[in-house]
Design an enzyme around this catalytic site. Structure first.
Site, PDB file in Angstrom:
ATOM      1  N   HIS A 198      30.136  45.172  42.217  1.00  0.00           N
ATOM      2  CA  HIS A 198      28.784  44.703  42.526  1.00  0.00           C
ATOM      3  C   HIS A 198      28.339  43.648  41.524  1.00  0.00           C
ATOM      4  O   HIS A 198      27.160  43.438  41.312  1.00  0.00           O
ATOM      5  CB  HIS A 198      27.803  45.880  42.558  1.00  0.00           C
ATOM      6  CG  HIS A 198      28.354  47.065  43.283  1.00  0.00           C
ATOM      7  ND1 HIS A 198      28.936  48.118  42.632  1.00  0.00           N
ATOM      8  CD2 HIS A 198      28.470  47.312  44.600  1.00  0.00           C
ATOM      9  CE1 HIS A 198      29.388  48.991  43.534  1.00  0.00           C
ATOM     10  NE2 HIS A 198      29.112  48.532  44.727  1.00  0.00           N
TER      11      HIS A 198
HETATM   12  S1  FES Z   1      29.153  46.626  39.321  1.00  0.00           S
HETATM   13 FE1  FES Z   1      28.978  48.350  40.612  1.00  0.00          FE
HETATM   14  S2  FES Z   1      30.614  49.541  39.894  1.00  0.00           S
HETATM   15 FE2  FES Z   1      30.695  47.863  38.579  1.00  0.00          FE
END
Ligand code: FES
Ligand code: HEM
Lengths: 186, 424
Positions: A151
């Protein structure tokens, strides 16, 4: 039916309350083992520590080892990376705590507090993104440290969160140097 | 529920059973004679289709369980064993994996049907809420099942989704360790997921029973949204709707079979044919298509706890929908403005689906944020306001009247010619 409030408690009242109390305590006593059995069992908890030989690790190299089912990053940082990590002001960090099991809980996230005393070139930390647990990729991201593709979390060269949804710095597990080049984790 | 059954039989054995357990009378009154509005269209066939999907998943799942091994060292291999060695194993697994997708296609159509025709409104609020419970249990079941083949996406999907609970204040970290039974997703996790994946479908059977019970108390809604007023408005469930449902089910099975036999992997991810590796995260972690809109909502909020709250809220908002909607007119047929917003919501959900499948960066992130904002705006602002400002179209006096009007208008081809008569 004429029931008066002042009547003596009857045998039925007594049995009702006694049975109810035994039932409630019994249910709670059985519920707890049913919940507790899901916590890590003795064999999982027994996997306490491992030792890693880092003598073959050269400047600019990293290894990933598995400890308690999770990846642990060990990186021999370059001079430039250390320089960069130290030049950051604590005030610029989203998470200002060291998150290092080897120093006090309230220690700040300075580069020194994230590494082993005397061996600041080596950084040891969990390879588990503090957002939702993916494994970040090394030498990537906007801060030249680690980048989590899941993410989009960016960590710097000291494993501190700088940008993205992850709330905390990558945690440093309890570890120590048991020989010149042997690290004991856990 | 319809009154006392008028079940009669000359068969002495059936009579003997019936006087001791009136199950034949129950079947006759609830599954055959049950008075059903005479104007139900094909959108009403998805309830039957959903029951069929549940039955298929249970039967095929039990059979797969005879060959599957829930252990981290053997799970992946045992699924390959099912695919290669077990007689018809490839077909059974493809039916079960595709079946999950078909189940969700049907449930989403079924729910949008309910929204379009206002089926969640008084007196069917509890029926609707039981439906939302079914959706949640289905989601949990599908998530747990997807972990079982122990591929890369199984493992990392499990890790990311269980880690959502670490956002819970104070107890989050302990809660996740408790869910895992370890310090990461590992063998204890796989074992308990298997146990629960086996259990939850039977919980579903129970909730579905309550759902249908509630349906049989209020009776069906219908495309006009107008309540049944006389016996003239209804026909018996059998043979009229058993036939209609069976026909729709046959078409549905054709689509199902097309995917099973021609495109079995189209709805899945190739990377799940790579065995789970706890040290390497795949480049893109993407849930199955049916979770994508919710995943998009989760990721559009750049804060861990708030993202998780928004995701759960997107489903919870459906629970309170009956009380958010201030309009007393059920069907979108007579609500011209609502009808347009309904389709906007459908489009919004599809867009969120695409967002969920793409990395949360740049334009995708922005589109996801707008889509998420609109989703909540629809339920929390537009729906309550519409009931206050919209002027509904005139409604026919009864279902029978609507049917007659529609037949009259056949030449003109209009769907629901609004009756000139006064509203109900
Ligand atoms: S940014 Fe969501 S798990 Fe690493
Ligand atoms: C609500 C009903 C159900 C749904 C939505 C569902 C969904 C799923 C999904 C999505 C998978 C992963 C498929 C794959 O990618 O391979 C799966 C696997 C599995 N399920 Fe289910 N399932 C349901 C009911 C059941 C039941 C009742 C059982 C057993 C009694 C069962 C047993 C299994 C087994 C053994 C696997 C692993 C084998 C495989 O991956 O194909 N399922 N399930």
């Amino acid at each position: 039916m004429a029931v008066s409030d002042t009547a003596e408690p009857t045998r039925r009242d007594f049995l009702f309350i006694a049975t109810g109390a035994v039932g409630a305590v019994g249910a709670a006593a059985v519920a707890w083992p049913l919940v507790s059995q899901m916590n890590p069992d003795a064999s999982v908890r027994a996997l306490a520590s491992i030792e890693v030989d880092v003598s073959a690790l050269a400047e600019g190299q990293s290894i990933t080892i598995k400890w308690r089912g999770n990846p642990v990053f060990i990186r021999y940082r370059t001079a430039a990376e250390i320089e960069e990590a130290r030049s950051v002001s604590i005030d610029d960090l989203p998470d200002r705590l060291a998150r290092n099991a080897n120093v006090s809980e309230s220690a700040d996230a300075s580069d020194i507090n994230r590494t082993a005393t005397g061996r600041e070139e080596i950084i040891v930390m969990m390879g588990v993104c503090t957002h939702l647990g993916c494994v970040p990729l090394g030498e990537q991201g906007e801060f030249g440290g680690w980048y989590c593709p899941c993410h989009g979390s960016h960590y710097d060269t000291a494993g501190r969160i700088r940008k993205g949804p992850a709330p905390e710095n990558l945690p440093v597990p309890a570890f120590e140097f048991v020989g010149d080049n042997i690290i004991k984790i856990g | 529920m319809a009154g006392h059954s008028n079940f009669e039989t000359n068969n002495p054995l059936i009579k003997w059973v019936e006087t001791r357990l009136p199950i034949f009378g129950l079947m006759q009154s609830q599954a055959m004679d049950f008075p059903t509005p005479k104007n139900l269209n094909y959108w009403w066939t998805f309830g039957g289709i959903l029951t069929f999907c549940l039955a298929v998943q249970i039967v095929v799942g039990i059979v797969l369980a005879m060959h599957y091994t829930p252990h981290v060292d053997m799970a992946f291999g045992s699924v390959e064993h099912i695919m290669r060695n077990v007689n018809y194993g490839w077909m059974l697994r493809y039916i079960h994996a595709t079946g999950g997708s078909m189940f969700f296609i049907a449930v989403y159509i079924h729910m949008f049907r309910g929204m379009y025709y206002g089926s969640y409104k008084e007196p069917r609020e509890l029926l609707w809420i039981l439906g939302v419970v079914i959706l949640l249990v289905m989601m949990a079941t599908a998530f747990l099942g997807y972990v079982l083949p122990w591929g890369q996406m199984s493992f990392w999907g499990a890790k990311v989704i269980t880690s959502l609970f670490s956002a819970v204040p104070l107890v989050g970290e302990d809660l996740v360790v408790w869910l895992w039974g370890g310090f990461s997703v590992d063998n204890p996790t796989l074992n308990r997921f298997y146990s629960l994946h086996y259990l939850l479908p039977f919980v579903l059977v129970g909730v579905v029973f309550l759902h249908i019970w509630a349906l049989h108390v209020t009776g069906n809604n219908n495309p006009t949204g107008i309540s049944v007023k006389s016996e003239q408005d209804t026909i018996s469930f059998h043979p009229y709707y058993t036939m209609k449902d069976a026909f729709a089910m046959a078409l549905f099975v054709l689509v199902f079979a097309f995917f099973v036999f021609y495109k079995p992997n189209y709805l899945g991810h190739p990377i799940n044919y790579q065995e789970a590796d706890p040290l390497v995260t795949p480049e893109h972690i993407v849930p199955e298509w049916y979770f994508l809109p919710f995943y998009a909502i989760l990721r559009s909020i750049p804060h861990k706890l708030l993202g998780v709250i928004a995701m759960f809220a997107s489903i919870f908002v459906l629970v309170i929908l009956p009380w958010l909607d201030t309009s007393r007119v059920r069907s979108a047929r007579y609500r011209p403005i609502f009808k347009q917003f309904f389709w906007l919501l459908v489009i919004d959900c599809v867009i969120l689906g695409f967002v969920g499948a793409n990395p949360p960066e740049g334009t995708w992130l922005l589109v996801g944020q707008i889509g998420t904002a609109y989703y909540f705006l629809h339920f929390l602002v537009i729906i309550p306001l519409l009931g206050l400002i919209e002027t509904p179209k005139p409604r026919p006096t009864s279902i029978s009247q609507a049917v007659l009007d529609a037949n009259k208008g056949k030449g003109g081809g209009a769907d629901a010619v609004p009756s000139a008569q006064a509203a109900e």
